[in-house]
Design an enzyme around this catalytic site. Structure first.
Site, short mmCIF file in Angstrom:
data_model
loop_
_atom_site.label_atom_id
_atom_site.label_comp_id
_atom_site.label_asym_id
_atom_site.label_seq_id
_atom_site.Cartn_x
_atom_site.Cartn_y
_atom_site.Cartn_z
N TYR A 96 -4.57 3.88 6.26
CA TYR A 96 -5.18 2.89 7.20
C TYR A 96 -6.68 3.43 7.56
O TYR A 96 -7.48 2.68 7.82
CB TYR A 96 -4.40 2.69 8.50
N LYS A 98 0.81 -1.08 -0.08
CA LYS A 98 0.06 0.04 -0.07
C LYS A 98 0.86 1.21 -0.03
O LYS A 98 1.88 1.25 0.59
CB LYS A 98 -0.99 0.10 1.04
P1 NAD Z 1 12.49 1.34 2.83
O1 NAD Z 1 13.05 2.55 2.24
O2 NAD Z 1 12.89 0.75 3.98
O3 NAD Z 1 12.52 0.48 1.32
C1 NAD Z 1 12.49 0.47 0.06
C2 NAD Z 1 13.31 -0.33 -0.56
O4 NAD Z 1 13.04 -0.02 -2.08
C3 NAD Z 1 14.64 -0.30 -0.32
O5 NAD Z 1 15.33 -1.49 -0.48
C4 NAD Z 1 15.34 0.50 -1.66
O6 NAD Z 1 16.85 0.12 -2.01
C5 NAD Z 1 14.34 -0.01 -2.65
N1 NAD Z 1 14.37 1.05 -4.14
C6 NAD Z 1 14.30 0.40 -5.10
N2 NAD Z 1 14.42 1.69 -5.80
C7 NAD Z 1 14.50 2.61 -5.15
C8 NAD Z 1 14.62 4.19 -5.26
N3 NAD Z 1 14.46 4.63 -6.70
N4 NAD Z 1 14.51 5.08 -4.43
C9 NAD Z 1 14.56 4.60 -2.99
N5 NAD Z 1 14.53 3.39 -2.72
C10 NAD Z 1 14.41 2.36 -3.85
O7 NAD Z 1 10.78 1.56 2.71
P2 NAD Z 1 9.98 0.64 3.29
O8 NAD Z 1 9.24 1.00 4.73
O9 NAD Z 1 10.23 -0.98 3.22
O10 NAD Z 1 8.57 0.74 2.50
C11 NAD Z 1 8.40 0.27 1.02
C12 NAD Z 1 7.05 -0.02 0.85
O11 NAD Z 1 6.39 -0.63 1.63
C13 NAD Z 1 6.07 1.36 0.81
O12 NAD Z 1 5.23 1.58 -0.38
C14 NAD Z 1 5.36 1.46 2.04
O13 NAD Z 1 4.30 1.96 2.08
C15 NAD Z 1 5.04 0.13 2.19
N6 NAD Z 1 5.08 -0.37 3.64
C16 NAD Z 1 4.12 -0.94 4.24
C17 NAD Z 1 3.77 -1.35 5.54
C18 NAD Z 1 2.74 -2.28 5.81
O14 NAD Z 1 2.67 -2.37 7.03
N7 NAD Z 1 1.97 -2.86 5.12
C19 NAD Z 1 4.69 -1.17 6.38
C20 NAD Z 1 5.99 -0.27 5.89
C21 NAD Z 1 5.97 0.12 4.60
#
Ligand code: NAD
Length: 372
Positions: A223, A138
């Site tokens: 949410y 999401k």
């Molecule tokens: P994060 O920054 O920890 O991880 C993002 C990942 O994407 C990294 O490994 C990064 O290297 C990669 N990536 C690929 N291309 C990229 C670019 N151009 N710029 C930056 N990063 C790039 O973020 P996250 O917290 O893991 O969030 C990722 C997704 O997951 C988001 O869409 C977020 O909304 C979702 N999320 C959902 C929940 C949930 O409970 N459902 C919780 C956290 C995050």
């Protein structure tokens, strides 16, 4: 009418048995449990080995119906570490340039897209074109136009598109939804959803419009939007919204800090919600009807979720959300099961339409009508 028995039957192995599998359980117990399962297993490649991808991979270690078999990442060092940890062969590892080749890989059934929001559109469509089912985090995309295209392209490719709505499988959430469906609250008049946290590092992608597609609303406010819909069991027909910003440097144009929004539903029920990147300890749902109420706090964090209704405390035990989600999603994809609360692309698209309307209302100050 759905009965409590239907509901309990729907909470298959994962919801009812997995609570027994707490972190304190010895791994041998888990393994012996896995050994007794002979059904189909969804082989999943995670795309985006960041914070949430790491959490999902760890949770999947306890799944019986889903298994991590592939990796897609732009960082070779992370890939090596994950390969060692999860025993993933080189032939199942891809980067963002070559992952279309996953089409020829029989070890991978589905790709779980866990990259920054604005990349979901391209990543989901490429995964679908490679013939793989897609689970997308999401928000499914950054606007409804993208979302519609994703739903259409996944249909054309004949693959399933699911959105990582983990709360749709969370036992206490389902307990409240089932009570509402059973009429325990009577006619429900009002939902309140308050979702937020104080965001740190000003340089992270969540505060960059090009990668996040918005601010708190698409990240955490979603949410409350989604919760209003599954808690009330209706689709909103109008939206009003107001925005406030206290830090114009941190929250640049197009990145919302705090939005209050209201949703109106066909029955006359109302939702009043707060989405923010500027307040802590904000994770609360409240629902009230003519015969009773429910309140949950925390309501959407990783848990344990806590809550009570007019009948007493919510009692279903905590289960690691992502373990439950991935086992249930594997069943949806491989066995065509129907979840209690839908998690498909159309569901993700409804939230995107509401997000578009909230932003529009903030800009114009007008009530925006919705046709979901
Ligand atoms: P994060 O920054 O920890 O991880 C993002 C990942 O994407 C990294 O490994 C990064 O290297 C990669 N990536 C690929 N291309 C990229 C670019 N151009 N710029 C930056 N990063 C790039 O973020 P996250 O917290 O893991 O969030 C990722 C997704 O997951 C988001 O869409 C977020 O909304 C979702 N999320 C959902 C929940 C949930 O409970 N459902 C919780 C956290 C995050």
């Amino acid at each position: 009418m759905h009965t409590r028995r239907d509901f309990l039957q729907k909470l298959t192995y994962t919801a009812l048995a997995a609570p027994l599998l707490s972190a304190a359980q010895p791994l041998t117990f888990l393994n012996s449990n896995h050994d007794t399962y002979n059904g189909p297993v969804l082989r999943v490649a995670i795309m985006g080995l960041g914070g949430y991808g790491t959490r999902v991979a760890q949770a999947m270690e306890l799944c019986k119906k889903a298994k991590l078999t592939g990796l897609i990442s732009g960082t070779p060092k992370k890939v090596q570490q994950w390969q060692a940890k999860y025993n993933i062969p080189d032939k199942n590892c891809y980067n963002y340039e070559n992952f279309d080749e996953v089409r020829d890989n029989p070890d991978i059934d589905a790709i779980y897209v866990i990259t920054p929001n604005a990349l979901h559109y391209e990543h989901v469509i490429r995964a679908a074109k490679a013939g793989k089912h897609v689970i997308c985090e999401k928000p499914m995309a950054i606007n409804a136009k993208e979302g519609e295209d994703m739903v259409r392209k996944c249909k054309e490719a004949n693959v399933k598109l699911l959105v990582g709505y983990r709360m749709h499988f969370e036992p206490k959430t389902l307990e409240v939804v089932q009570m509402r469906r059973n009429g325990d609250f009577g006619k429900v008049h009002f939902f309140q959803g308050q979702c937020g946290f104080r965001i740190g590092d000003p340089n992270q992608w969540r505060l960059n419009k090009d990668l996040a597609g918005g601010g708190a609303l698409v990240d955490i406010g979603i949410y409350a939007i989604n919760g209003a819909r599954y808690m009330l069991g209706e689709e909103p027909v109008w939206v009003t919204a107001q925005e406030t910003k206290t830090d114009l440097v941190k929250f640049k144009e197009g990145v919302d800090e705090t939005i209050l929004f209201q949703l109106g539903f066909p029955s006359g029920a109302l939702a009043a919600c707060l989405s923010t990147y500027n307040m802590n300890n904000l994770d609360r749902f409240f629902l009230t009807g003519e015969k009773g109420f429910a309140e949950m706090q925390p309501s959407t964090g990783y848990g344990p979720i806590e809550g009570r209704t007019h009948k007493g405390k919510l009692t279903h035990p905590h289960v690691t959300h992502q373990t439950l989600q991935m086992d249930e999603m594997a069943a949806i994809i491989l066995e065509d099961t129907n979840p209690i609360i839908t998690v498909d692309g159309e569901e993700g698209l409804k939230d995107l339409k509401i997000i578009d309307a909230i932003y529009k209302s903030c800009k114009t100050g007008e009530k925006v009508t919705l046709a979901l």
